[in-house]
Design a protein around this motif. Sequence first.
Motif, mmCIF file in Angstrom:
data_model
loop_
_atom_site.group_PDB
_atom_site.id
_atom_site.type_symbol
_atom_site.label_atom_id
_atom_site.label_comp_id
_atom_site.label_asym_id
_atom_site.label_seq_id
_atom_site.Cartn_x
_atom_site.Cartn_y
_atom_site.Cartn_z
ATOM 1 N N GLY A 89 51.640 28.178 49.512
ATOM 2 C CA GLY A 89 50.073 28.658 49.276
ATOM 3 C C GLY A 89 49.727 28.936 47.811
ATOM 4 O O GLY A 89 50.496 28.617 46.802
ATOM 5 N N ASN A 90 48.767 29.660 47.639
ATOM 6 C CA ASN A 90 48.467 30.246 46.218
ATOM 7 C C ASN A 90 49.410 31.196 45.827
ATOM 8 O O ASN A 90 49.363 31.587 44.573
ATOM 9 N N ALA A 91 50.457 31.498 46.439
ATOM 10 C CA ALA A 91 51.654 32.138 45.868
ATOM 11 C C ALA A 91 52.116 31.472 44.350
ATOM 12 O O ALA A 91 52.465 32.089 43.422
ATOM 13 N N TRP A 118 40.891 47.790 37.246
ATOM 14 C CA TRP A 118 40.988 48.126 38.637
ATOM 15 C C TRP A 118 40.903 46.877 39.403
ATOM 16 O O TRP A 118 39.815 46.283 39.743
ATOM 17 N N ALA A 119 41.873 46.358 40.020
ATOM 18 C CA ALA A 119 42.032 45.032 40.692
ATOM 19 C C ALA A 119 42.326 45.367 42.143
ATOM 20 O O ALA A 119 42.887 44.375 42.845
ATOM 21 N N GLY A 120 42.332 46.496 42.623
ATOM 22 C CA GLY A 120 42.720 46.770 43.908
ATOM 23 C C GLY A 120 41.522 46.902 44.855
ATOM 24 O O GLY A 120 40.418 46.558 44.399
ATOM 25 N N ALA A 142 37.763 44.600 38.913
ATOM 26 C CA ALA A 142 37.944 43.256 39.642
ATOM 27 C C ALA A 142 38.144 43.105 41.090
ATOM 28 O O ALA A 142 37.327 43.984 41.690
ATOM 29 N N ASN A 143 38.878 42.040 41.398
ATOM 30 C CA ASN A 143 39.211 41.969 42.842
ATOM 31 C C ASN A 143 38.100 41.252 43.393
ATOM 32 O O ASN A 143 36.800 41.321 42.952
ATOM 33 N N THR A 144 38.473 40.463 44.482
ATOM 34 C CA THR A 144 37.149 39.736 45.439
ATOM 35 C C THR A 144 36.451 40.618 46.007
ATOM 36 O O THR A 144 35.251 40.116 46.378
ATOM 37 N N GLY A 150 46.613 46.415 40.788
ATOM 38 C CA GLY A 150 46.886 45.366 41.510
ATOM 39 C C GLY A 150 47.177 44.211 40.925
ATOM 40 O O GLY A 150 47.079 43.549 39.953
ATOM 41 N N ALA A 151 48.466 43.479 41.442
ATOM 42 C CA ALA A 151 49.157 42.354 40.808
ATOM 43 C C ALA A 151 48.781 40.922 42.001
ATOM 44 O O ALA A 151 49.624 40.076 42.122
ATOM 45 N N GLY A 152 47.642 41.192 42.316
ATOM 46 C CA GLY A 152 47.306 39.941 43.251
ATOM 47 C C GLY A 152 46.527 39.024 42.164
ATOM 48 O O GLY A 152 46.823 39.407 41.019
ATOM 49 N N HIS A 160 43.909 44.731 55.444
ATOM 50 C CA HIS A 160 42.944 44.580 54.432
ATOM 51 C C HIS A 160 42.992 43.004 53.880
ATOM 52 O O HIS A 160 43.618 42.865 52.927
ATOM 53 N N GLY A 161 42.354 42.343 54.814
ATOM 54 C CA GLY A 161 42.304 40.917 54.472
ATOM 55 C C GLY A 161 41.043 40.483 53.678
ATOM 56 O O GLY A 161 40.955 40.834 52.486
ATOM 57 N N TYR A 162 40.327 39.452 54.586
ATOM 58 C CA TYR A 162 39.415 39.022 53.572
ATOM 59 C C TYR A 162 38.168 40.052 53.360
ATOM 60 O O TYR A 162 37.863 41.200 53.881
HETATM 61 C C1 LIG Z 1 45.587 35.643 54.946
HETATM 62 C C2 LIG Z 1 44.811 35.230 53.978
HETATM 63 C C3 LIG Z 1 44.500 33.794 53.679
HETATM 64 C C4 LIG Z 1 43.607 33.513 52.692
HETATM 65 N N1 LIG Z 1 43.440 32.254 52.378
HETATM 66 C C5 LIG Z 1 42.819 31.803 51.035
HETATM 67 C C6 LIG Z 1 42.625 30.627 50.763
HETATM 68 O O1 LIG Z 1 43.289 29.500 51.571
HETATM 69 N N2 LIG Z 1 42.046 30.263 49.597
HETATM 70 C C7 LIG Z 1 41.355 31.161 49.000
HETATM 71 O O2 LIG Z 1 40.727 30.891 48.082
HETATM 72 N N3 LIG Z 1 41.408 32.705 49.328
HETATM 73 C C8 LIG Z 1 42.188 32.938 50.530
HETATM 74 N N4 LIG Z 1 42.314 34.303 50.750
HETATM 75 C C9 LIG Z 1 41.388 35.132 50.019
HETATM 76 C C10 LIG Z 1 42.552 35.949 48.964
HETATM 77 O O3 LIG Z 1 41.977 37.237 49.462
HETATM 78 C C11 LIG Z 1 42.035 35.720 47.593
HETATM 79 O O4 LIG Z 1 42.064 34.078 47.322
HETATM 80 C C12 LIG Z 1 42.777 36.255 46.641
HETATM 81 O O5 LIG Z 1 44.233 36.034 46.806
HETATM 82 C C13 LIG Z 1 42.800 37.855 46.441
HETATM 83 O O6 LIG Z 1 43.313 38.250 45.300
HETATM 84 P P1 LIG Z 1 43.019 39.723 44.699
HETATM 85 O O7 LIG Z 1 43.682 39.794 43.521
HETATM 86 O O8 LIG Z 1 41.489 39.854 44.645
HETATM 87 O O9 LIG Z 1 43.388 40.581 45.800
HETATM 88 P P2 LIG Z 1 44.793 40.841 46.689
HETATM 89 O O10 LIG Z 1 45.342 39.753 46.891
HETATM 90 O O11 LIG Z 1 44.314 41.629 47.649
HETATM 91 O O12 LIG Z 1 45.344 41.880 45.522
HETATM 92 C C14 LIG Z 1 45.355 42.998 45.202
HETATM 93 C C15 LIG Z 1 46.595 43.814 45.196
HETATM 94 O O13 LIG Z 1 46.353 45.263 44.675
HETATM 95 C C16 LIG Z 1 46.989 45.984 45.327
HETATM 96 N N5 LIG Z 1 46.548 47.360 45.447
HETATM 97 C C17 LIG Z 1 45.613 47.820 46.106
HETATM 98 N N6 LIG Z 1 45.423 49.304 45.710
HETATM 99 C C18 LIG Z 1 46.264 49.626 44.737
HETATM 100 C C19 LIG Z 1 46.779 50.959 44.465
HETATM 101 N N7 LIG Z 1 46.040 52.058 44.579
HETATM 102 N N8 LIG Z 1 47.913 51.009 43.724
HETATM 103 C C20 LIG Z 1 48.666 49.780 43.528
HETATM 104 N N9 LIG Z 1 47.965 48.490 43.830
HETATM 105 C C21 LIG Z 1 47.086 48.473 44.817
HETATM 106 C C22 LIG Z 1 46.987 45.488 46.752
HETATM 107 O O14 LIG Z 1 47.980 46.090 47.805
HETATM 108 C C23 LIG Z 1 47.173 43.902 46.428
HETATM 109 O O15 LIG Z 1 48.595 43.605 46.212
HETATM 110 C C24 LIG Z 1 43.109 34.615 51.856
HETATM 111 C C25 LIG Z 1 43.107 35.951 52.188
HETATM 112 C C26 LIG Z 1 44.006 36.247 53.279
HETATM 113 C C27 LIG Z 1 44.376 37.643 53.470
#
Ligand SMILES: Cc1cc2nc3c(=O)[nH]c(=O)nc-3n(C[C@H](O)[C@H](O)[C@H](O)COP(=O)(O)OP(=O)(O)OC[C@H]3O[C@@H](n4cnc5c(N)ncnc54)[C@H](O)[C@@H]3O)c2cc1C
Length: 624
Positions: A326-328, A410-412, A599-601, A92-94, A559-561
Amino acid sequence: MRSRDRRLGMDRAISRRDFLSGVSVAIGASLLPACTRIGVPIVEGPSTHYPPAETGMRGSHPGSFEVAHATVQGQHWEAEKADEHYDLVVIGAGISGLSAAYIYRRDVNLNARILILDNHDDFGGHAKRNEFTIDGRTLLGLGGTMFIEASNSYPAVAKQVIHELGIDAERYSEFHHEGLFESLGVEERAVFFDRETFGADHLAFGEREYTGAFDESPLSGSAKEELKRLFADEEDYLAGMTPTERRAVLESHSWRDYLKSFAGIGDEALTYLQKWSHGVWAIGADALPAWMARLEGYPGFAGMDIGYADEEGAKESGGNFYYPDGNASVARLLVRKLVPGCAPGDSMEDIVMARFDYSKLDQETNATRIRLNSTVVGLSHQNGDLDGDVDVTYVSGNKGRTVTASKVVWAGYHAMLPHVCPDVPEDQAAAQGSSVRAPLVYTNVLVRNWRSFVNLGFWRAFCPGSFFHSVRVNRPVSIGDYHFPESPDEPVVLHLQHIPLAPGLPAPDQFRSGGRALLETSFETFERNVRDQLGRILGPGGFDPARDIAAITVNRWPHGYAYSINAESGDVAWMPKRWRHERRPWVDARQRIGNIAIANTDAASNAMTESAIEEAHRAVSELM
Ligand SMILES: Cc1cc2nc3c(=O)[nH]c(=O)nc-3n(C[C@H](O)[C@H](O)[C@H](O)COP(=O)(O)OP(=O)(O)OC[C@H]3O[C@@H](n4cnc5c(N)ncnc54)[C@H](O)[C@@H]3O)c2cc1C
């Protein structure tokens, strides 16, 4: 082509309409041959294109999710053993996965060899950048994670990472064109009543709760009176009840049911309120608990005490920061630190226009490598030894490969982990299955000018009955070499939001149903709605959707919030602090399994950037 479509400009060449139209393809045992046949883009090897500039269907783009879905449905993948061993593999590269890699290097081993795998063609996960080019100029949109919210109240570990990335949220006022819209005579907000829902198209000016806006609207007299009474917010609708009794009412009713049963609000006014909470919680009034509506400050609760001792749980308001993508930008700052040489610059300002060289992300000479278009389908400790190395199998471009790792984060998504990792104990797998995701769509539309907004006098509209519940001109922010188009005669990016739900069902079922529907909604459907809705709202100001739309990017997030649920009752952990069940499924779900930390939210049941970072920190700490 129907003449209506032609009027809307459905035949116009805009930058890029997806070949597949983003329609979900059949998944299952025959997945890959089927995909190849109908042309799902399967990207092989290192990326040479520049993903942020892709338009059309983004977010969960075609080619990113099919392997994962097939795996969950039981598909088995052959894989060749690669001669690659890493100190740490992150899935997971979030923001969470990138933070885990960053924190691991910082706190465990600066020279660690790290591989980050992600199924998308870009890094950042939800933190997605949309780039548009028009007349030689770059304009940005945010495809997901919108802003750093209340960074003053971030947990210390997240504050520290943000600080180390060089972000000073207090400087936001330097970059925000405060007063730009007002200087152009543009009112704060408007409400668009659509004829299908309210009987006539009508643009009312003023905040969505501004009662004057109702006067000229097509709402019936009784609905106007009810909304005016509600927004005056002076009546105690639970008069005579003790705080405990009030609390029982609020905890057992949705906001909609509460307003209907206790405040005497009728169906038409309730329709006006249904999407009120879409933008913040990705759920409608029918499934938003009344107690949450009250905490959010929604009307109907007139100074009501319901006996919550910790009322002031609300976040400090300071420290909001909005990058134009945004947070990109947070994800990009992390990647620039992790992969030296992939992008120029070293400041919070220059990240905005920094051009990333995606061919540099996965080079053998890098200590940290980021491998995109790679879906992890297998994760297991070698010989079942929980103290030993972990085999990590991923599929990229039709091919399975297995690398090995001393440690894994695991951050997926939690719900997928039991489908790829046989080492997950049964109870923990059940807890991971308690994670649900709210679907969201952020659509960015490049228009040739924003004169029609100025002519009409608004820059943001709530659209209670329309496909997109909100339409706005992007936030006016200039930072570094990025300049917001201050003149309404310049091109600008509009931001439209759509939350696909199934009102009437319990929230988890609405999320599941909406997520499925999203993958079956074609790009053409989004495009037609963009053109139709913008045309009807802005047409009286001179906007012509056929002429004025230059590009559309739809970011769909099935798979949003992240939310956890209680499996028996279906209760949703909207605010983990207020969870009333003894077991917290997201805590059970995130327990370390041998050399795999989680990890992950999902691990916090809290879809926020600070949680993504905090959970990364916890996961890395568990591996130390
Ligand atoms: C539309 C939207 C708006 C949001 N706005 C805000 C905001 O304004 N402020 C805020 O704080 N938060 C916001 N959020 C919440 C956001 O989810 C978190 O802030 C944060 O970006 C989540 O990061 P993450 O790494 O936990 O998850 P993600 O960003 O979901 O990253 C996880 C990554 O793992 C990948 N992955 C999953 N399974 C696998 C696998 N098997 N193999 C390879 N890769 C995999 C996923 O595809 C994804 O790319 C928003 C969310 C959404 C959807």
